[in-house]
Design a protein around this motif. Structure first.
Motif, PDB file in Angstrom:
ATOM      1  N   LYS A  45       6.255   2.845  -5.719  1.00 23.47           N
ATOM      2  CA  LYS A  45       7.349   3.513  -5.017  1.00 23.47           C
ATOM      3  C   LYS A  45       7.144   3.570  -3.512  1.00 23.47           C
ATOM      4  O   LYS A  45       8.040   4.014  -2.778  1.00 23.47           O
ATOM      5  CB  LYS A  45       7.512   4.936  -5.561  1.00 23.47           C
ATOM      6  N   ASN A  46       5.976   3.139  -3.046  1.00 18.88           N
ATOM      7  CA  ASN A  46       5.644   3.225  -1.621  1.00 18.88           C
ATOM      8  C   ASN A  46       5.840   4.660  -1.122  1.00 18.88           C
ATOM      9  O   ASN A  46       6.464   4.905  -0.076  1.00 18.88           O
ATOM     10  CB  ASN A  46       6.489   2.244  -0.807  1.00 18.88           C
ATOM     11  N   LEU A  47       5.297   5.592  -1.874  1.00 23.25           N
ATOM     12  CA  LEU A  47       5.493   7.020  -1.596  1.00 23.25           C
ATOM     13  C   LEU A  47       4.148   7.682  -1.341  1.00 23.25           C
ATOM     14  O   LEU A  47       3.222   7.564  -2.146  1.00 23.25           O
ATOM     15  CB  LEU A  47       6.186   7.694  -2.784  1.00 23.25           C
ATOM     16  N   LEU A  48       4.027   8.394  -0.219  1.00 26.73           N
ATOM     17  CA  LEU A  48       2.794   9.079   0.144  1.00 26.73           C
ATOM     18  C   LEU A  48       2.989  10.585   0.067  1.00 26.73           C
ATOM     19  O   LEU A  48       3.911  11.135   0.681  1.00 26.73           O
ATOM     20  CB  LEU A  48       2.368   8.682   1.556  1.00 26.73           C
ATOM     21  N   LEU A  49       2.119  11.255  -0.688  1.00 20.48           N
ATOM     22  CA  LEU A  49       2.116  12.711  -0.787  1.00 20.48           C
ATOM     23  C   LEU A  49       0.799  13.237  -0.226  1.00 20.48           C
ATOM     24  O   LEU A  49      -0.224  12.548  -0.266  1.00 20.48           O
ATOM     25  CB  LEU A  49       2.284  13.163  -2.243  1.00 20.48           C
ATOM     26  N   LYS A  50       0.833  14.479   0.259  1.00 21.44           N
ATOM     27  CA  LYS A  50      -0.357  15.106   0.832  1.00 21.44           C
ATOM     28  C   LYS A  50      -0.657  16.393   0.089  1.00 21.44           C
ATOM     29  O   LYS A  50       0.208  17.254  -0.040  1.00 21.44           O
ATOM     30  CB  LYS A  50      -0.142  15.415   2.318  1.00 21.44           C
TER      31      LYS A  50
END
Length: 274
Positions: A45-50
């Protein structure tokens, strides 16, 4: 390990100074030695979470204040993250339960003091850069990049009443400088490790990067059985298993490029088994 390819797989915007990787449940977990977040990157998904690891998390933390998170491993449903121990404020261990998102912290200073005593390393020499957990034992990789320091492996049983051991390891040199551990991973009966040559006499200050190698150890004996030169100018700091088939094994690597750019390149290292 005669045939291998190293390719730039993708770039993640928003992370600088990546220092460790863990590929699990189709998610790439990433730590940075200058951040107090655990990053979670969904490749598809090319999704970055922190995920914040402290009450007031921050990025691009000044060198004197940073937690210096260098090791990330998985044990069951828990992710374990270790500080390097190279200064007094770099001794925290974080444990995250993936099923509940419950986060626990522990000060490893008492353990790190024991390790220094066992190895006869002083405060300026001690620097943990990689970890493996197997058979109720933690294996910690000491990066010997300070003056008169020593590469080595700590064997730390769960029951610390049993003997903690330190095994000195001599690594190959690049341009006359001994390479030093930057990370390691266990796959079956082999330890795959990264090591870098850096022209510095300090665990604190960076130096000119002279290259990185991939090494293979026989896990039961820690005998080095193969070495490959990966780069003559890059400092690879993290390794995680990506794919493993009968024909080949693939790892993901991250690089510390010693810049303030808020992006991290993830590399694919493909090793042919035959």
């Amino acid at each position: 390990m005669e045939n291998f390819t190293l390719t730039n797989l993708f770039t993640i915007k928003g992370i600088s100074a990546a220092s460790g990787l863990l590929f699990s449940q189709n998610v790439l977990f990433i730590i940075s030695d200058s951040s107090s977040f655990l990053y979670q990157y969904d490749i598809e998904k090319n999704l970055l979470l922190k995920f914040p690891l402290v009450k007031e998390p921050a990025e691009n933390i000044p060198k004197q204040d940073k937690l210096d998170l260098e090791s990330i491993i998985q044990h069951g449903n828990q992710i374990i993250i270790l500080g390097s121990g190279s200064t007094k404020n770099r001794t925290t261990m974080f444990t995250l339960d993936l099923s509940t998102d419950a986060l626990q912290t522990q000060d490893l200073n008492p353990l790190y003091q024991k390790l220094k005593n066992v190895s006869e390393l002083n405060d300026d020499q001690f620097n943990i850069e990689g970890a493996i957990y197997a058979n109720e034992t933690m294996i910690l990789f000491q990066r010997g990049n300070s003056a008169e320091s020593q590469n080595g492996i700590f064997i730390v049983p769960n029951n610390q009443k049993n003997n903690i051991r330190f095994i000195p390891i001599t690594l190959p040199t690049l341009d006359g400088i001994e390479t030093t551990f930057t990370d390691a991973i266990l796959v079956n009966d082999k330890i795959y490790f990264l090591a870098c040559a850096e022209n510095t006499a300090s665990t604190y200050e960076d130096g000119e990067i002279l290259g990185s190698i991939l090494g293979v150890m026989h896990a039961p004996t820690f005998e080095i059985i193969d070495i490959k030169l990966l780069s003559e100018h890059q400092k690879f700091e993290g390794i995680t298993l990506y794919k493993n088939t009968e024909e080949e094994i693939e790892f993901l690597l991250c690089e510390d490029n010693d810049t303030e750019l808020s992006e991290s390149i993830i590399y694919n290292l493909n090793l042919k088994k035959n």
